[in-house]
Design a protein around this motif. Structure first.
Motif, mmCIF file in Angstrom:
data_model
loop_
_atom_site.group_PDB
_atom_site.id
_atom_site.type_symbol
_atom_site.label_atom_id
_atom_site.label_comp_id
_atom_site.label_asym_id
_atom_site.label_seq_id
_atom_site.Cartn_x
_atom_site.Cartn_y
_atom_site.Cartn_z
ATOM 1 N N ARG A 42 52.763 63.956 81.354
ATOM 2 C CA ARG A 42 52.838 62.494 81.254
ATOM 3 C C ARG A 42 52.524 62.007 79.849
ATOM 4 N NH1 ARG A 42 50.570 63.544 86.296
ATOM 5 N NH2 ARG A 42 51.705 62.643 88.071
ATOM 6 N N LEU A 43 51.561 62.661 79.194
ATOM 7 C CA LEU A 43 51.169 62.222 77.860
ATOM 8 C C LEU A 43 52.313 62.392 76.854
ATOM 9 C CD1 LEU A 43 48.908 61.101 76.136
ATOM 10 C CD2 LEU A 43 48.123 63.453 75.729
ATOM 11 N N SER A 44 52.992 63.529 76.925
ATOM 12 C CA SER A 44 54.136 63.748 76.036
ATOM 13 C C SER A 44 55.269 62.789 76.352
ATOM 14 C CB SER A 44 54.622 65.191 76.154
ATOM 15 O OG SER A 44 53.617 66.099 75.755
ATOM 16 N N THR A 45 55.465 62.488 77.625
ATOM 17 C CA THR A 45 56.520 61.554 78.008
ATOM 18 C C THR A 45 56.244 60.155 77.483
ATOM 19 O OG1 THR A 45 56.915 62.836 80.026
ATOM 20 C CG2 THR A 45 57.797 60.601 79.951
ATOM 21 N N ILE A 46 54.994 59.699 77.605
ATOM 22 C CA ILE A 46 54.624 58.379 77.081
ATOM 23 C C ILE A 46 54.759 58.347 75.568
ATOM 24 C CG2 ILE A 46 52.711 56.758 76.837
ATOM 25 C CD1 ILE A 46 51.740 57.645 79.586
ATOM 26 N N GLN A 47 54.350 59.425 74.917
ATOM 27 C CA GLN A 47 54.445 59.486 73.461
ATOM 28 C C GLN A 47 55.902 59.393 73.001
ATOM 29 O OE1 GLN A 47 52.635 62.967 71.712
ATOM 30 N NE2 GLN A 47 53.918 62.837 69.896
ATOM 31 N N LEU A 48 56.784 60.161 73.637
ATOM 32 C CA LEU A 48 58.202 60.130 73.260
ATOM 33 C C LEU A 48 58.816 58.765 73.559
ATOM 34 C CD1 LEU A 48 59.393 63.651 74.470
ATOM 35 C CD2 LEU A 48 59.009 62.879 72.120
ATOM 36 N N TRP A 49 58.409 58.147 74.656
ATOM 37 C CA TRP A 49 58.949 56.818 74.983
ATOM 38 C C TRP A 49 58.523 55.774 73.962
ATOM 39 C CZ3 TRP A 49 56.330 52.278 76.436
ATOM 40 C CH2 TRP A 49 57.173 51.236 76.864
ATOM 41 N N LEU A 50 57.259 55.825 73.541
ATOM 42 C CA LEU A 50 56.774 54.879 72.543
ATOM 43 C C LEU A 50 57.471 55.080 71.203
ATOM 44 C CD1 LEU A 50 52.931 54.834 73.289
ATOM 45 C CD2 LEU A 50 54.579 52.999 73.702
ATOM 46 N N LEU A 51 57.635 56.335 70.802
ATOM 47 C CA LEU A 51 58.320 56.613 69.539
ATOM 48 C C LEU A 51 59.773 56.161 69.587
ATOM 49 C CD1 LEU A 51 56.930 60.156 68.632
ATOM 50 C CD2 LEU A 51 56.348 57.978 67.576
ATOM 51 N N HIS A 52 60.435 56.397 70.707
ATOM 52 C CA HIS A 52 61.836 55.995 70.840
ATOM 53 C C HIS A 52 61.972 54.476 70.819
ATOM 54 C CE1 HIS A 52 66.013 56.034 72.169
ATOM 55 N NE2 HIS A 52 65.683 55.190 73.126
ATOM 56 N N THR A 53 61.097 53.790 71.533
ATOM 57 C CA THR A 53 61.162 52.321 71.573
ATOM 58 C C THR A 53 60.887 51.709 70.211
ATOM 59 O OG1 THR A 53 60.404 52.394 73.877
ATOM 60 C CG2 THR A 53 60.276 50.273 72.734
ATOM 61 N N THR A 54 59.867 52.226 69.520
ATOM 62 C CA THR A 54 59.527 51.692 68.206
ATOM 63 C C THR A 54 60.626 51.966 67.196
ATOM 64 O OG1 THR A 54 57.199 52.137 68.729
ATOM 65 C CG2 THR A 54 57.743 51.616 66.448
ATOM 66 N N THR A 55 61.188 53.169 67.229
ATOM 67 C CA THR A 55 62.280 53.502 66.312
ATOM 68 C C THR A 55 63.489 52.613 66.555
ATOM 69 O OG1 THR A 55 61.516 55.802 66.309
ATOM 70 C CG2 THR A 55 63.721 55.374 65.448
ATOM 71 N N LYS A 56 63.804 52.363 67.804
ATOM 72 C CA LYS A 56 64.925 51.484 68.124
ATOM 73 C C LYS A 56 64.671 50.070 67.629
ATOM 74 C CE LYS A 56 67.765 49.952 72.019
ATOM 75 N NZ LYS A 56 67.955 50.036 73.497
ATOM 76 N N GLN A 57 63.422 49.609 67.751
ATOM 77 C CA GLN A 57 63.076 48.267 67.296
ATOM 78 C C GLN A 57 63.182 48.150 65.780
ATOM 79 O OE1 GLN A 57 62.408 45.702 69.269
ATOM 80 N NE2 GLN A 57 61.956 44.238 67.619
ATOM 81 N N LEU A 58 62.756 49.181 65.063
ATOM 82 C CA LEU A 58 62.793 49.140 63.603
ATOM 83 C C LEU A 58 64.191 49.305 63.045
ATOM 84 C CD1 LEU A 58 59.634 51.265 62.646
ATOM 85 C CD2 LEU A 58 59.929 48.810 62.363
ATOM 86 N N MET A 59 65.002 50.132 63.695
ATOM 87 C CA MET A 59 66.314 50.450 63.156
ATOM 88 C C MET A 59 67.416 49.495 63.609
ATOM 89 S SD MET A 59 65.946 53.068 61.177
ATOM 90 C CE MET A 59 64.349 52.404 60.710
ATOM 91 N N SER A 60 67.148 48.637 64.585
ATOM 92 C CA SER A 60 68.193 47.748 65.093
ATOM 93 C C SER A 60 68.751 46.786 64.037
ATOM 94 C CB SER A 60 67.679 46.970 66.307
ATOM 95 O OG SER A 60 66.503 46.249 65.983
ATOM 96 N N PRO A 61 67.932 46.231 63.101
ATOM 97 C CA PRO A 61 68.538 45.342 62.090
ATOM 98 C C PRO A 61 69.292 46.083 60.990
ATOM 99 C CG PRO A 61 66.187 44.883 62.403
ATOM 100 C CD PRO A 61 66.477 46.217 63.004
ATOM 101 N N LEU A 62 69.131 47.415 60.886
ATOM 102 C CA LEU A 62 69.720 48.175 59.791
ATOM 103 C C LEU A 62 71.060 48.756 60.197
ATOM 104 C CD1 LEU A 62 66.521 50.109 58.623
ATOM 105 C CD2 LEU A 62 67.370 47.918 57.799
#
Length: 227
Positions: A42-62
């Motif tokens: 579960r910990l790795s799953t939450i970590q990957l989900w947070l990284l994916h969500t944050t990366t998508k948020q940062l890269m969406s305007p670019l």
């Protein structure tokens, strides 16, 4: 007494050797490493989900050219977030309270975004120095003002991160000192101060997370102007 409040911002040393590098690399050991199992915990799953969500948020305007910076930006945010949060623990050192370190992170990345714009689209990057429709007599003054505002960006990045974390740590230490001092003199006031200390700690946790995100977000905005 005044000097003791700022001792927490002094870089720890062992036999005259600064331990800042260890304090920078140690937080990375706390992250769960990926394994060869098909189903992660579960910990790795939450970590990957947070990284994916944050990366998508940062890269969406670019655009697609800016997506090459995804690994650098998300790694920087993860490092800043971990260091800021671990620095709130007792008997720890927060490297991001050092202005020299924050400037060492901000200046090269800001310069990289600037050089990227000058290499890929020099006319557009230089065009930011002069707004469209500027009257001719104001052209030299506006170019000077925009140049100064451009050069001050890395300083603003470093000072913002340093000032917010330093102020929060000082407030927590001052409040905790008052709580311990008033414990025998005025227990009721000490209990109220302890409640304020709890609220300050929650606020500082939020500030540590927000400042790491803002640091990387501003870098992505600078990158957006140059790609």
């Amino acid at each position: 007494m005044n000097l003791s409040f700022f001792d927490q911002f002094t870089s720890p040393c062992l036999l005259g050797i600064p331990l800042t590098l260890i304090s920078l690399t140690f937080p990375a050991l706390l992250f769960p490493s990926l394994n060869n199992r098909w189903i992660t915990n579960r910990l790795s799953t939450i970590q990957l989900w947070l990284l994916h969500t944050t990366t998508k948020q940062l890269m969406s305007p670019l655009n697609k050219q800016g997506h090459k910076w995804a690994l650098i930006l998300i790694s920087l945010m993860t490092m800043l977030l971990t260091i800021n949060l671990l620095g709130l623990l007792p008997y720890t050192f927060t490297p991001t309270t050092q202005l020299s370190m924050n400037l060492a992170l901000a200046f090269p990345l800001w310069l990289a975004t600037l050089l990227t714009g000058l290499r890929n689209q020099p006319s557009t990057s230089l065009g930011h120095l002069l707004p469209e429709g500027t009257p001719t007599p104001l052209v030299p003054a506006l170019i000077l003002i925009e140049t100064i505002s451009l050069l001050i960006r890395p300083l603003a990045l470093g000072v913002r991160l340093t000032a917010n974390l330093t102020a929060g740590h000082l407030l927590i230490q001052l409040t905790s000192t008052a709580t311990i001092t008033l414990l025998t003199i005025a227990p009721t006031v000490s209990a109220l101060t302890a409640l304020i200390l709890l609220l300050l700690t929650i606020l500082e946790i939020a500030v540590a997370m927000i400042q790491a995100y803002v640091f990387v977000l501003l870098l992505s905005l600078y990158l957006q102007e140059n790609i």
